[in-house]
Motif scaffolding. Structure first.
Motif, PDB file in Angstrom:
ATOM      1  N   HIS A  22      53.036  40.372  16.222  1.00 32.22           N
ATOM      2  CA  HIS A  22      53.501  39.008  16.476  1.00 32.22           C
ATOM      3  C   HIS A  22      52.288  38.085  16.642  1.00 32.22           C
ATOM      4  CE1 HIS A  22      57.909  39.654  17.512  1.00 32.22           C
ATOM      5  NE2 HIS A  22      57.450  40.867  17.235  1.00 32.22           N
ATOM      6  N   VAL A  23      52.456  36.849  16.202  1.00 29.43           N
ATOM      7  CA  VAL A  23      51.409  35.839  16.303  1.00 29.43           C
ATOM      8  C   VAL A  23      52.003  34.617  16.999  1.00 29.43           C
ATOM      9  CG1 VAL A  23      50.118  34.143  14.945  1.00 29.43           C
ATOM     10  CG2 VAL A  23      49.999  36.560  14.346  1.00 29.43           C
ATOM     11  N   ASP A  24      51.251  34.062  17.927  1.00 29.52           N
ATOM     12  CA  ASP A  24      51.700  32.859  18.618  1.00 29.52           C
ATOM     13  C   ASP A  24      51.437  31.633  17.738  1.00 29.52           C
ATOM     14  OD1 ASP A  24      51.580  30.453  20.468  1.00 29.52           O
ATOM     15  OD2 ASP A  24      52.109  32.026  21.906  1.00 29.52           O
ATOM     16  N   TRP A  25      52.451  30.771  17.650  1.00 29.92           N
ATOM     17  CA  TRP A  25      52.350  29.559  16.836  1.00 29.92           C
ATOM     18  C   TRP A  25      51.117  28.729  17.204  1.00 29.92           C
ATOM     19  CZ3 TRP A  25      53.927  27.269  12.589  1.00 29.92           C
ATOM     20  CH2 TRP A  25      53.828  25.881  12.478  1.00 29.92           C
ATOM     21  N   ARG A  26      50.753  28.747  18.465  1.00 27.20           N
ATOM     22  CA  ARG A  26      49.622  27.936  18.922  1.00 27.20           C
ATOM     23  C   ARG A  26      48.282  28.442  18.381  1.00 27.20           C
ATOM     24  NH1 ARG A  26      51.233  28.312  25.156  1.00 27.20           N
ATOM     25  NH2 ARG A  26      51.549  30.446  24.370  1.00 27.20           N
ATOM     26  N   ASP A  27      48.265  29.679  17.880  1.00 27.37           N
ATOM     27  CA  ASP A  27      47.034  30.220  17.300  1.00 27.37           C
ATOM     28  C   ASP A  27      46.888  29.896  15.815  1.00 27.37           C
ATOM     29  OD1 ASP A  27      46.265  31.349  19.707  1.00 27.37           O
ATOM     30  OD2 ASP A  27      47.368  33.214  19.325  1.00 27.37           O
ATOM     31  N   LEU A  28      47.873  29.202  15.275  1.00 27.63           N
ATOM     32  CA  LEU A  28      47.860  28.845  13.854  1.00 27.63           C
ATOM     33  C   LEU A  28      47.570  27.357  13.683  1.00 27.63           C
ATOM     34  CD1 LEU A  28      51.040  30.815  12.777  1.00 27.63           C
ATOM     35  CD2 LEU A  28      48.721  31.280  11.932  1.00 27.63           C
ATOM     36  N   THR A  29      46.791  27.050  12.661  1.00 25.97           N
ATOM     37  CA  THR A  29      46.567  25.663  12.269  1.00 25.97           C
ATOM     38  C   THR A  29      46.996  25.519  10.818  1.00 25.97           C
ATOM     39  OG1 THR A  29      44.681  25.468  13.763  1.00 25.97           O
ATOM     40  CG2 THR A  29      44.873  23.819  12.017  1.00 25.97           C
ATOM     41  N   LEU A  30      48.052  24.721  10.611  1.00 26.77           N
ATOM     42  CA  LEU A  30      48.595  24.574   9.259  1.00 26.77           C
ATOM     43  C   LEU A  30      47.725  23.662   8.414  1.00 26.77           C
ATOM     44  CD1 LEU A  30      51.082  26.211   9.892  1.00 26.77           C
ATOM     45  CD2 LEU A  30      52.493  24.314   9.050  1.00 26.77           C
ATOM     46  N   GLY A  31      47.535  24.059   7.150  1.00 25.50           N
ATOM     47  CA  GLY A  31      46.825  23.252   6.175  1.00 25.50           C
ATOM     48  C   GLY A  31      47.788  22.733   5.128  1.00 25.50           C
TER      49      GLY A  31
ATOM     50  N   GLY B 109      62.140  28.577   1.869  1.00 25.10           N
ATOM     51  CA  GLY B 109      61.145  28.123   2.823  1.00 25.10           C
ATOM     52  C   GLY B 109      59.941  27.465   2.193  1.00 25.10           C
ATOM     53  N   VAL B 110      58.987  27.115   3.056  1.00 23.67           N
ATOM     54  CA  VAL B 110      57.777  26.411   2.641  1.00 23.67           C
ATOM     55  C   VAL B 110      56.565  27.277   2.994  1.00 23.67           C
ATOM     56  CG1 VAL B 110      56.427  24.293   2.852  1.00 23.67           C
ATOM     57  CG2 VAL B 110      58.918  24.219   3.115  1.00 23.67           C
ATOM     58  N   ILE B 111      55.621  27.384   2.057  1.00 22.66           N
ATOM     59  CA  ILE B 111      54.405  28.161   2.292  1.00 22.66           C
ATOM     60  C   ILE B 111      53.223  27.209   2.433  1.00 22.66           C
ATOM     61  CG2 ILE B 111      52.856  29.932   1.374  1.00 22.66           C
ATOM     62  CD1 ILE B 111      55.202  31.084  -0.142  1.00 22.66           C
ATOM     63  N   HIS B 112      52.447  27.407   3.501  1.00 22.54           N
ATOM     64  CA  HIS B 112      51.268  26.591   3.771  1.00 22.54           C
ATOM     65  C   HIS B 112      50.016  27.461   3.789  1.00 22.54           C
ATOM     66  CE1 HIS B 112      53.213  22.799   5.223  1.00 22.54           C
ATOM     67  NE2 HIS B 112      54.207  23.619   5.498  1.00 22.54           N
ATOM     68  N   ARG B 113      48.916  26.881   3.377  1.00 22.30           N
ATOM     69  CA  ARG B 113      47.621  27.466   3.721  1.00 22.30           C
ATOM     70  C   ARG B 113      47.409  27.218   5.212  1.00 22.30           C
ATOM     71  NH1 ARG B 113      43.035  28.335   0.594  1.00 22.30           N
ATOM     72  NH2 ARG B 113      43.997  27.199  -1.130  1.00 22.30           N
ATOM     73  N   ALA B 114      46.813  28.185   5.919  1.00 21.53           N
ATOM     74  CA  ALA B 114      46.633  28.029   7.360  1.00 21.53           C
ATOM     75  C   ALA B 114      45.422  28.837   7.809  1.00 21.53           C
ATOM     76  CB  ALA B 114      47.879  28.501   8.107  1.00 21.53           C
ATOM     77  N   THR B 115      45.042  28.636   9.055  1.00 19.15           N
ATOM     78  CA  THR B 115      44.018  29.467   9.680  1.00 19.15           C
ATOM     79  C   THR B 115      44.599  30.070  10.945  1.00 19.15           C
ATOM     80  OG1 THR B 115      43.094  27.568  10.870  1.00 19.15           O
ATOM     81  CG2 THR B 115      42.071  28.168   8.754  1.00 19.15           C
TER      82      THR B 115
ATOM     83  N   VAL C 142      38.179  33.007  13.021  1.00 20.26           N
ATOM     84  CA  VAL C 142      39.190  32.181  12.373  1.00 20.26           C
ATOM     85  C   VAL C 142      39.422  32.735  10.973  1.00 20.26           C
ATOM     86  CG1 VAL C 142      39.782  29.869  11.558  1.00 20.26           C
ATOM     87  CG2 VAL C 142      38.532  30.142  13.707  1.00 20.26           C
ATOM     88  N   LEU C 143      40.653  33.194  10.733  1.00 20.93           N
ATOM     89  CA  LEU C 143      40.961  33.857   9.473  1.00 20.93           C
ATOM     90  C   LEU C 143      41.805  32.948   8.582  1.00 20.93           C
ATOM     91  CD1 LEU C 143      41.998  37.396  10.799  1.00 20.93           C
ATOM     92  CD2 LEU C 143      39.756  36.672   9.939  1.00 20.93           C
ATOM     93  N   PRO C 144      41.486  32.854   7.301  1.00 19.84           N
ATOM     94  CA  PRO C 144      42.365  32.123   6.380  1.00 19.84           C
ATOM     95  C   PRO C 144      43.606  32.963   6.079  1.00 19.84           C
ATOM     96  CG  PRO C 144      40.508  33.083   5.190  1.00 19.84           C
ATOM     97  CD  PRO C 144      40.271  33.376   6.639  1.00 19.84           C
ATOM     98  N   VAL C 145      44.774  32.368   6.189  1.00 19.72           N
ATOM     99  CA  VAL C 145      46.035  33.067   5.944  1.00 19.72           C
ATOM    100  C   VAL C 145      47.002  32.135   5.229  1.00 19.72           C
ATOM    101  CG1 VAL C 145      45.810  34.608   7.951  1.00 19.72           C
ATOM    102  CG2 VAL C 145      46.959  32.378   8.200  1.00 19.72           C
TER     103      VAL C 145
END
Length: 441
Positions: free
Chosen positions: A202-211, A220-226, A234-237
């Motif tokens: 599981h990943v907490d939403w607060r640890d993600l930064t949407l690009g 659904g919608v797919i975003h580049r994120a870190t 900081v991992l690109p995902v």
């Protein structure tokens, strides 16, 4: 581009072969009959219609009829008068009744997704030209046995219905290749178990930064994120945020379950972890970010191609690259089948490829689990999916730069084995993979 009612009434559309009207219609404009000698495609999607005229058969050239996102509670019987109809689409209405005479035998593609249908008429089996039948998001518990006569059927969507079991004749259809059945009672227990498995990260939403947005589909919608990790890295995902509505393939919840159940594989674009704590309660997944040097192998089927993908004119590759793509996709599919999953949508438009780095299989919108099926039935349905791979092999072989004079004998021979009408005689993905591995330089 939509037409206007004013243009139609002024006679400015005389001779039109296609008519698109989306303007809040509550009644069928009789002026459409003035186009009867030429009109082939009629698109009335996005109105407020609940009926079509009893004399619809006057549109004797009509081949395509779209009336999605309207207010129909019954499929109009007058559709059956249109003896040249190829494609009929009534997605997202309120249809609960399909009259026996509403289905012209000429149909090749029928879309009744997202309605309230409990029973289909036996006359569906008279549509022996049917190639594509889309019934996700209804209340069906069974199909008419007559559908077994539809020997040309290639794509079937039964997801998000009420099937306790699947028809035992499904795997006897010689051309069936793309089958989706997630979100039915026989499947939901396995879906819930996959999503709630304690081993799922599981990943907490607060640890993600949407690009920026990378793409958007029906589910659904797919975003580049870190992703910020506990090690301060900081991992690109990639992040997929799901919508709630039923799609042509089924429920987004089912897609999420399949993504998680798929697990990790180097040639599969699957989930790495679930997202917790989205402020709107939106469900989402973190996935590996595929390098931008990869590109989509083909576009989805068109109205003309029906079930086959559409490639660009310059889609070309070497035989070595084609074999590498085939090997990578076979490996991904062998992995899925070993985990009790069917992809349901094994198409080139769901494959990313690179000339040196091969192929990656994604999009689990039509994927489903076979854990609750009889093992013999599950194996037979894996053979159904093998036909989709045979279509892919054909397409890869046809577009090899160095195969103009002589197509790759390995690809064509494998395709023939995968496409043979007898489902039980087709190879497994493990067998195909061993053949392709043996051919690698």
């Amino acid at each position: 581009m939509s037409n206007t009612l004013a243009e139609l009434r002024a006679g400015r559309l005389a001779g039109a072969r296609r008519l698109d009207l989306s303007c809040g219609l509550t009644e069928f404009p009789r002026e459409i009959f003035a186009l009867a000698d030429t009109l082939e495609t009629l698109n009335l999607t996005g109105n407020a219609l609940s009926a079509l005229p009893d004399d619809l058969g006057r549109l004797h050239q009509l081949r395509v009829l779209f009336c999605s996102d309207n207010r129909f509670t019954k499929l109009p019987a007058s559709i059956g008068q249109c003896r040249n109809l190829d494609i009929v689409g009534f997605k997202a209405n309120r249809i609960a009744h399909v009259p026996a005479d509403a289905l012209p035998p000429s149909l090749r593609w029928l879309i009744l997704t997202d309605n309230a249908i409990e029973v289909l008429p036996d006359t569906l089996g008279d549509c022996i030209r049917m190639q594509k039948l889309m019934l996700a998001g209804n209340r069906l518990r069974a199909l008419p046995p007559s559908v077994a006569r539809c020997r040309q059927l290639e794509l079937l969507r039964l997801s998000a219905n009420r099937f306790e079991a699947l028809p035992d004749w499904l795997h006897t259809l010689p051309r069936l290749a793309w089958l989706a059945c997630a979100g039915n009672p026989f499947d939901t227990q396995a879906e819930d178990a996959a999503i709630d498995a304690p081993t799922v990260p599981h990943v907490d939403w607060r640890d993600l930064t949407l690009g920026p947005k990378l793409g958007e589909g029906a589910s659904g919608v797919i975003h580049r994120a870190t992703l910020a990790t506990s090690e301060s890295a900081v991992l690109p995902v990639a992040v997929k945020l799901f919508k709630g509505a039923v799609t042509s393939d089924g429920w987004p919840h089912s897609e999420m379950a399949a993504c998680i159940a798929a697990g990790a594989h180097p040639t599969l674009i699957a989930a790495q972890s679930r997202i917790d704590g989205h402020p709107d309660g939106t469900e989402g997944l973190v996935m590996a970010l595929v390098p931008p040097s990869f590109r989509t192998l083909a576009g989805p089927p068109s109205l003309a191609s029906c079930t086959r993908d559409v490639y660009t004119d310059d889609a070309r590759w070497s035989t070595a690259t084609a074999l590498r793509i085939a090997r990578d996709i076979a490996a991904a599919m062998a992995h899925l089948h070993a985990r009790g999953l069917l992809h349901g949508d094994l198409y080139a438009h769901n494959i990313l490829w690179h000339p040196q780095d091969g192929g990656r299989l994604g999009d689990f919108g039509a994927a489903w689990m076979t854990a609750e099926l009889d093992p013999a039935q599950a194996k037979a349905l894996q053979g159904v999916e093998m036909r989709a791979f045979g279509c892919l092999l054909e397409e890869l072989a046809e577009r090899c730069d160095d195969a103009v004079a002589s197509p790759s004998p390995l690809l064509t021979a494998l395709a023939a084995r995968c496409l043979q009408p007898e489902v039980a005689a087709r190879p497994s993905f493990a067998e195909v993979l061993s053949v392709l591995d043996a051919s690698a330089p």
